[in-house]
Design an enzyme around this catalytic site. Structure first.
Site, PDB file in Angstrom:
ATOM      1  N   CYS A 188       8.768  27.425  -8.060  1.00  0.00           N
ATOM      2  CA  CYS A 188      10.616  27.750  -8.793  1.00  0.00           C
ATOM      3  C   CYS A 188      11.794  27.927  -7.920  1.00  0.00           C
ATOM      4  CB  CYS A 188      11.081  28.518  -9.797  1.00  0.00           C
ATOM      5  SG  CYS A 188       9.453  30.014  -9.172  1.00  0.00           S
ATOM      6  N   GLN A 196       0.161  23.679  -9.089  1.00  0.00           N
ATOM      7  CA  GLN A 196      -0.046  23.740  -9.732  1.00  0.00           C
ATOM      8  C   GLN A 196       0.663  22.016 -10.752  1.00  0.00           C
ATOM      9  OE1 GLN A 196       2.934  26.637  -9.154  1.00  0.00           O
ATOM     10  NE2 GLN A 196       1.500  27.850 -10.462  1.00  0.00           N
ATOM     11  N   ASP A 249       3.539  21.831 -12.945  1.00  0.00           N
ATOM     12  CA  ASP A 249       5.101  22.940 -12.968  1.00  0.00           C
ATOM     13  C   ASP A 249       5.495  22.036 -13.792  1.00  0.00           C
ATOM     14  OD1 ASP A 249       6.100  25.479 -13.095  1.00  0.00           O
ATOM     15  OD2 ASP A 249       5.272  25.657 -10.747  1.00  0.00           O
ATOM     16  N   HIS A 265      10.886  23.522 -14.629  1.00  0.00           N
ATOM     17  CA  HIS A 265      11.227  24.390 -15.207  1.00  0.00           C
ATOM     18  C   HIS A 265      11.654  23.416 -15.946  1.00  0.00           C
ATOM     19  CE1 HIS A 265       9.167  25.830 -11.050  1.00  0.00           C
ATOM     20  NE2 HIS A 265       9.625  26.945 -12.063  1.00  0.00           N
ATOM     21  N   LYS A 282       5.223  36.378 -21.508  1.00  0.00           N
ATOM     22  CA  LYS A 282       4.124  34.590 -21.734  1.00  0.00           C
ATOM     23  C   LYS A 282       3.942  34.365 -22.779  1.00  0.00           C
ATOM     24  CE  LYS A 282       1.113  36.494 -17.528  1.00  0.00           C
ATOM     25  NZ  LYS A 282       0.486  35.978 -16.697  1.00  0.00           N
ATOM     26  N   HIS A 285       9.000  28.546 -17.618  1.00  0.00           N
ATOM     27  CA  HIS A 285       8.398  27.775 -15.988  1.00  0.00           C
ATOM     28  C   HIS A 285       7.477  27.364 -16.645  1.00  0.00           C
ATOM     29  CE1 HIS A 285       9.634  30.962 -13.119  1.00  0.00           C
ATOM     30  NE2 HIS A 285      10.313  31.609 -13.832  1.00  0.00           N
TER      31      HIS A 285
END
Length: 658
Positions: free
Chosen positions: A343, A390, A392, A394, A479, A527
């Site tokens: 992040c 990940q 991932d 954002h 989350k 996230h």
RNA sequence: GCUAGCGUAGCUCAAUCGGCAGAGCAGCUGAUUUGUAAUCAGCAGGUUGUGGGUUCAAGUCCCUCCGCUAGCUCCA
């Protein structure tokens, strides 16, 4: 007078005091024999407990057929095991002995270590106790007398538990079986003789009250079933799970390796595993682009200050690789951290220029490699590692956009899981605990975020009702975690979608965008890593498919086999056409018998084999052998190719089990 | 990190009480040219995880470290 109402609506009246077992006896002798416990006005009690003297009760008799029965029996089984252990190991302190899925455990405090070699003795003693068939007798005592009893018995852990854990109770219950007395809420079977087929499975350490600063206990795990057949079936399932172990298959199929010389918990993807990963990555990138994400690449390290700003470095210091301190080596320079999350880099990309409300939502995606120093005892194959990738992203958005963006994350996850044939999963909503000081941010912000998450999940078509767990949130926001069931029913916690009102705040990175009012506003961050890490995800897929990947993921999709080396020239032509058509092709031109080549390809779980001999060469054909169906006959090369192409493009999942 | 168990050839495993480290598969070489789940023969393969100790003698017993497994604790 007591009026007993049975589930079918019929009633029985009593003027004398009766137990559930007495009632069962009045209904029928066989029922009385089968009765294990009873549910009185919705509460589970022992079958020998007296019903109220008067009034009205709803009574349900519990037999083997009822879902509660196994749990009840396993609980009694834990007591039987504890009694056996106490007989064999004098001076044992009892801790807790609950039931768990498929079985039970009991925690003991003993000097002498118990090993699996001792299991036969313990099991034999348990069989003795079952054969003795003594009754489980419930005893209620006032708190002070209960403490006194535990003291007399030398059970100091139980003393502590009554005084600290059961501080509010006026009286506590015990269950007595001959010389064995144990603090227990119950209920239990009426007698030890009702215990079924039992097997001890393992012994491991556990901490008293789950606290790693407290005494370490020895925990004995066992499984118990009403019949030997059920037990055997369960043991078969455990064997099946072992057969699918991704660590075993990963080596056999040459998918990945972990080398202590490189480092524990550091995965190296071998060519075949890398192929699976590449296909998955391509699939994920396609979906990201389709959904308006913008892929980026950022480095795997960053300056420590970055993680001090984010708050992660101080908070998780113990579980990170220590900083690379340039000054310590060269006399000057800064400190770098192997990044434990992506992040901060993505935030700096957000902050690289002024942002307007027109830029939002901004979705920055990266399959980002991160490193975390997991405790040595935690490392397991690909599922718990020290370096992982990940999936991932954002999302930076306005408060109003949070719902839509969150919904988008859920939708993409649903789509990908469905494509892989993972139809069973649940969503766990992890909320903050207001009474804990672990969480940052204002309570109102948390309330709002949690309500938003819950609402979106509930409205999401095709998504099961979320489970809410309080106190499981990340320190910066609530989350939603995805817990996926593989094809043999095991749960895998994969990815997560998290709301973050913390990192954008002025106390952290101070993110801004210019709104329609020409004033700066604070964006919200989401996230999301719906598959968690590629390592864990592929580990799960290996076990889910038992190594037999669907055609689109299979490292080697077709193997060309020649009946004799005489046909190698034609086979090479076929091979070239397949490669040019974009298939992953292997060949076997060894001077072996065709049976041996087929066997090898079967064991390597290669989805299709094209067998080539004289007949095929003459007809410009191949004989197709399907790994699942066997020989499906000869066909022109083009036709075979088209068949495979179609299955690849459709990402067909033909079979997951077996 | 903690408790317990384990570590022998690339893989799966054997080696009695402390007494010459062994097999199958895989690999290599040769023969065989094969029609839908294992062709035959030969060869090679090891500082028994590491370092130390006990012993006439250690894969085996003791200690250290490393790693693995189960569970606990942790999990941004």
């Amino acid at each position: 007078m007591l009026n007993v109402i049975l589930p079918d609506g019929s009633t029985l009246n009593y003027t004398r005091r009766v137990t559930a077992l007495d009632v069962a006896g009045d209904i029928g002798k066989r029922l009385a024999k089968a009765t294990l416990a009873a549910e009185v006005d919705g509460k589970l009690v022992g079958s020998d407990q007296l019903l109220p003297a008067e009034g009205e009760v709803r009574l349900r008799l519990i037999t083997q057929r009822d879902p509660e029965a196994l749990d009840l029996m396993r609980h009694s089984c834990a007591h039987v095991m504890a009694r056996a252990v106490m007989r064999l190991y004098p001076g044992v302190q009892l801790a807790f002995g609950p039931t768990i899925e498929n079985g039970f455990y009991y925690d003991f405090l003993i000097e002498q270590p118990i090993s699996e070699d001792d299991f036969p003795r313990i099991e034999a003693e348990m069989r003795n106790i079952v054969a003795e068939g003594e009754l489980f007798e419930r005893v209620e005592l006032p708190r002070t007398e209960a403490v006194e009893l535990c003291r007399e018995l030398g059970q100091t852990l139980k003393v502590e538990h009554i005084e600290e854990g059961l501080g509010d109770e006026a009286s506590v219950s015990f269950y007595r079986q001959g010389e064995f007395v144990d603090l227990c809420r119950g209920p239990h079977l009426a007698a030890a003789s009702k215990v079924g087929a039992v097997k001890l499975l393992s012994v491991a350490g556990a901490y008293w009250k789950g606290d790693s600063n407290r005494e370490q206990l020895q925990r004995l795990y066992g499984t118990a079933w009403f019949t030997q057949d059920d037990l055997d079936e369960h043991l078969r399932k455990l064997e099946e799970a072992r057969r699918r172990d991704h660590r075993v298959l990963g080596r056999q199929l040459e998918l990945f390796m972990i080398d202590p010389k490189v480092g524990s918990g550091l995965v190296m993807w071998l060519p075949k595993g890398a192929t699976v990963r590449r296909e998955l990555e391509a699939f994920i990138y396609d979906e990201l682009l389709r959904r308006g994400y913008q892929p980026v690449y950022t480095p795997a390290i960053g300056r420590v200050e970055l993680y001090e700003t984010s708050g992660h470095y101080p908070y998780y210091k113990e579980s990170q690789f220590p900083p690379i301190d340039l000054a310590a080596h060269w006399g000057e320079g800064e400190k770098y951290l192997l990044r434990p999350m992506n992040c901060p880099h993505h935030i700096r990309i957000y902050q690289s220029k002024p942002r307007s409300y027109r830029d939002l939502p901004l979705r920055i995606a990266e399959l980002g490699l991160v490193h975390r120093y997991e405790q040595s005892g935690e490392l397991t194959g690909m599922t718990r590692v020290r370096g992982f990738t990940q999936d991932d992203a954002h999302i930076f958005c306005t408060a109003e956009q949070v719902g839509d963006e969150f919904r988008g994350c859920l939708e993409m996850t649903q789509f990908v899981l469905k494509t892989l044939g993972l139809e069973n999963y649940r969503v766990r909503l992890s909320f903050g605990d207001r009474s804990s000081d672990k969480y940052v941010g204002a309570p109102e912000t948390w309330e709002r975020a949690e309500a938003a998450l819950a609402q979106v999940c509930r409205e999401m078509p095709g998504l099961p009702e979320p489970h809410i767990e309080v106190g499981e949130a990340a320190f910066y926001g609530p989350k939603a975690d995805f817990v996926v069931n593989d094809c043999i029913g095991r749960e895998w916690q994969l990815g997560t979608v998290q709301l973050d009102y913390n990192l954008p705040s002025p106390q952290r990175f101070g993110l801004e965008y210019i709104g329609t009012d020409n004033q700066p506003h604070e964006p919200v961050m989401i996230h999301r890593a719906p598959f968690g890490s590629l390592e864990r995800f592929v580990g799960m897929l290996i076990e889910h498919f038992a190594g037999a990947f669907p055609l689109w993921l299979a490292p080697e999709q077709v193997r060309v086999l020649v009946v004799s080396q005489k046909f190698e020239d034609y086979a090479r032509q076929v091979e070239r056409r397949l490669v040019e058509a974009g298939l992953r092709v292997g060949t076997d031109y060894r001077p072996e018998k065709i049976g041996a080549k087929i066997r090898d390809a079967q064991l390597e779980l290669i989805p299709y084999m094209f067998v080539i001999g004289g007949r095929e060469q003459e007809g410009g054909a191949v004989s197709v052998r399907d790994r699942l169906q066997g020989d499906v006959g000869a066909m022109p090369v083009d036709e075979a190719l088209a068949k495979l192409r179609e299955e690849i493009d459709a990402k067909t999942v033909r079979r997951v089990a077996g």
